[in-house]
Motif scaffolding. Sequence first.
Motif, PDB file in Angstrom:
ATOM      1  N   TYR A 300     -12.097   0.330  -2.132  1.00 38.86           N
ATOM      2  CA  TYR A 300     -11.493   0.780  -3.388  1.00 38.86           C
ATOM      3  C   TYR A 300     -11.086   2.248  -3.273  1.00 38.86           C
ATOM      4  CZ  TYR A 300     -12.747  -3.284  -6.310  1.00 38.86           C
ATOM      5  OH  TYR A 300     -12.853  -4.528  -6.877  1.00 38.86           O
ATOM      6  N   GLU A 301     -10.043   2.618  -4.014  1.00 42.11           N
ATOM      7  CA  GLU A 301      -9.587   3.989  -4.054  1.00 42.11           C
ATOM      8  C   GLU A 301     -10.712   4.906  -4.531  1.00 42.11           C
ATOM      9  OE1 GLU A 301      -5.450   5.842  -5.541  1.00 42.11           O
ATOM     10  OE2 GLU A 301      -6.712   5.097  -7.173  1.00 42.11           O
ATOM     11  N   GLY A 302     -10.935   6.009  -3.775  1.00 45.37           N
ATOM     12  CA  GLY A 302     -11.959   6.974  -4.150  1.00 45.37           C
ATOM     13  C   GLY A 302     -13.370   6.581  -3.771  1.00 45.37           C
ATOM     14  N   GLN A 303     -13.547   5.441  -3.094  1.00 42.56           N
ATOM     15  CA  GLN A 303     -14.882   4.965  -2.728  1.00 42.56           C
ATOM     16  C   GLN A 303     -15.121   5.164  -1.233  1.00 42.56           C
ATOM     17  OE1 GLN A 303     -17.146   3.567  -5.089  1.00 42.56           O
ATOM     18  NE2 GLN A 303     -15.612   4.422  -6.476  1.00 42.56           N
ATOM     19  N   GLN A 304     -16.356   5.476  -0.882  1.00 41.32           N
ATOM     20  CA  GLN A 304     -16.736   5.653   0.517  1.00 41.32           C
ATOM     21  C   GLN A 304     -18.104   5.033   0.738  1.00 41.32           C
ATOM     22  OE1 GLN A 304     -16.611   9.894   1.153  1.00 41.32           O
ATOM     23  NE2 GLN A 304     -14.387   9.940   1.434  1.00 41.32           N
ATOM     24  N   GLY A 305     -18.465   4.943   2.019  1.00 40.95           N
ATOM     25  CA  GLY A 305     -19.792   4.437   2.331  1.00 40.95           C
ATOM     26  C   GLY A 305     -19.741   3.253   3.264  1.00 40.95           C
ATOM     27  N   VAL A 306     -20.921   2.752   3.595  1.00 42.85           N
ATOM     28  CA  VAL A 306     -21.042   1.599   4.493  1.00 42.85           C
ATOM     29  C   VAL A 306     -20.608   0.339   3.747  1.00 42.85           C
ATOM     30  CG1 VAL A 306     -22.645   0.205   5.855  1.00 42.85           C
ATOM     31  CG2 VAL A 306     -22.920   2.706   5.746  1.00 42.85           C
ATOM     32  N   PRO A 307     -19.722  -0.468   4.348  1.00 39.07           N
ATOM     33  CA  PRO A 307     -19.294  -1.713   3.677  1.00 39.07           C
ATOM     34  C   PRO A 307     -20.483  -2.615   3.368  1.00 39.07           C
ATOM     35  CG  PRO A 307     -17.894  -1.226   5.568  1.00 39.07           C
ATOM     36  CD  PRO A 307     -19.046  -0.273   5.639  1.00 39.07           C
ATOM     37  N   ARG A 308     -20.484  -3.166   2.171  1.00 37.88           N
ATOM     38  CA  ARG A 308     -21.599  -4.004   1.712  1.00 37.88           C
ATOM     39  C   ARG A 308     -21.263  -5.478   1.840  1.00 37.88           C
ATOM     40  NH1 ARG A 308     -23.137  -2.707  -4.197  1.00 37.88           N
ATOM     41  NH2 ARG A 308     -24.734  -4.274  -3.702  1.00 37.88           N
ATOM     42  N   TRP A 309     -22.296  -6.250   2.122  1.00 35.91           N
ATOM     43  CA  TRP A 309     -22.184  -7.706   2.129  1.00 35.91           C
ATOM     44  C   TRP A 309     -23.235  -8.273   1.182  1.00 35.91           C
ATOM     45  CZ3 TRP A 309     -19.162 -11.591   3.095  1.00 35.91           C
ATOM     46  CH2 TRP A 309     -19.688 -12.890   3.139  1.00 35.91           C
ATOM     47  N   ILE A 310     -22.789  -9.152   0.305  1.00 33.57           N
ATOM     48  CA  ILE A 310     -23.691  -9.877  -0.583  1.00 33.57           C
ATOM     49  C   ILE A 310     -23.507 -11.357  -0.312  1.00 33.57           C
ATOM     50  CG2 ILE A 310     -24.284 -10.412  -2.976  1.00 33.57           C
ATOM     51  CD1 ILE A 310     -23.161  -7.696  -3.786  1.00 33.57           C
ATOM     52  N   GLU A 311     -24.603 -12.022  -0.015  1.00 35.72           N
ATOM     53  CA  GLU A 311     -24.520 -13.450   0.293  1.00 35.72           C
ATOM     54  C   GLU A 311     -24.051 -14.216  -0.936  1.00 35.72           C
ATOM     55  OE1 GLU A 311     -24.716 -16.179   3.316  1.00 35.72           O
ATOM     56  OE2 GLU A 311     -25.313 -14.080   3.431  1.00 35.72           O
ATOM     57  N   PRO A 312     -22.962 -15.019  -0.809  1.00 33.26           N
ATOM     58  CA  PRO A 312     -22.493 -15.787  -1.970  1.00 33.26           C
ATOM     59  C   PRO A 312     -23.395 -16.984  -2.231  1.00 33.26           C
ATOM     60  CG  PRO A 312     -21.196 -16.359  -0.050  1.00 33.26           C
ATOM     61  CD  PRO A 312     -22.119 -15.245   0.384  1.00 33.26           C
ATOM     62  N   PRO A 313     -23.349 -17.526  -3.436  1.00 33.14           N
ATOM     63  CA  PRO A 313     -24.106 -18.753  -3.718  1.00 33.14           C
ATOM     64  C   PRO A 313     -23.636 -19.892  -2.822  1.00 33.14           C
ATOM     65  CG  PRO A 313     -23.226 -17.773  -5.735  1.00 33.14           C
ATOM     66  CD  PRO A 313     -22.578 -17.054  -4.607  1.00 33.14           C
ATOM     67  N   GLU A 314     -24.514 -20.836  -2.593  1.00 34.73           N
ATOM     68  CA  GLU A 314     -24.149 -22.022  -1.811  1.00 34.73           C
ATOM     69  C   GLU A 314     -22.938 -22.698  -2.468  1.00 34.73           C
ATOM     70  OE1 GLU A 314     -24.588 -24.524   1.448  1.00 34.73           O
ATOM     71  OE2 GLU A 314     -25.784 -22.741   0.961  1.00 34.73           O
TER      72      GLU A 314
END
Length: 454
Positions: A300-314
């Motif tokens: 996203y514009e203006g955002q920094q940091g390590v890319p995040r992963w969130i496990e999606p629901p089955e």
Amino acid sequence: MNRRRFLQLAGAALAADRFAVPAVAADRPAVDVANAPADLHLEIAPLALEIAPGKVVHTVAYNGRVPGPLIRWPEGKPIAVDVTNRSDSPEIVHWHGQWLTSQMDGAMEEGSPMIAAGATLRYAFTPQPAGFRWYHTHTYAGHDLKKGLYSGQFGCFYVEPRENPGAYDQEIFLTLHDWNAYMGGGADASMDAAYDYSTINDRMLGHGDPIRVRAGQRVLFHVLNASATVTHWLALAGHACTVIAADGNAVPRPATMPAVRLAPAERLDILVTMNRPGVWIFGETRSEIRKAGMGIVIEYEGQQGVPRWIEPPETEWDYRRFAMPSASSVTPDERIPLLFESKFEGHGEFDAWTINGKSWPKTDAVTLVTGKRYRLVMTNKSTDDHPVHLHRHTFEVAGLGGKPLSGLRKDVVVVDANTTAEIDFTASHPGPTLFHCHQQTHMDFGFMMLFRYA
């Protein structure tokens, strides 16, 4: 004569012809195709592709890049594409999902000419129907994981509709592919190819430029699975994916899901509302494949940091979610039963695949009558899923597991292991028409047949 020998003979026949121009597609206006300038040139040539620092795969590609150039072309406007083969083997380009003549389709089994090493051939046709199509090699690979769709010979072809409301702010094309590090071996003889790396477009996860978005944007992702053999599950961490088209055709019922599935050769148009600022991973849901590279960063514009992963629901994938739950109002004129089975060929060999008990090239050819509507009743008695593809036609998925549905138009459909599926199509494009599993090992080892028009 097997497919490999057919390919070798076809290539040799063209070797003396430096510039081969096949017959012009019937729907193309009368022009001097041999002498008119080409609209596009593709060069097939070896490429050392660096997919991450220090990780290089040696492959063959179009125009020195993977994927090949994105082709955007207005629906109904003729196109001429000159293809020069700088590789050391005969080649061919298949224009997947388009309605064109057998000779222009790019499948030697239909009579399309091969392009000999060092030769140039012109494809001339009128792109249709509108939507997300693609182009790729259609050659035999067998045990050689540097041939066919194991290579980098694929690209996106978007046929621009005459009217496009454009209800999105940004449009992104993504191609999924899997690579063997040595590109010359690594196949499990009886089952499948083994891979070391995966990429979206030409880079492994974390080693390419991120896709930059702004909060509130609606982003349309055109996603192609160009893998030779692997079905992929994708999710955009923290976001929902709304499927609005399948194989380039609008679905009757768009559905929002936490993850999506694409078998080899399938395409999805996915609309995502960017409503969760941050730096995220859009990638394979299976961690081992994502860690092998199958992913891309969304920033996203203006955002920094390590890319995040969130496990999606089955997520359970079911074509019915995008189709009408009732049977089609059009009754087919004829039903054609097709039985899919495999035969163990012994250690060191891939399984042989059969349709109605026979393997290509000894499969039976089915005769079609122009204008008639046919229903393919497919029974998969194997333990493998099969993404089956019908060339030069769009079909309607008419039934899955004995339950009817309608309205979902595709050119690839997965017939799950030990299940049945039914598809309807109208015989509206005369000429030899190839039907096959788009899993490269299945296709190479027997899973093909021809339909012939009376």
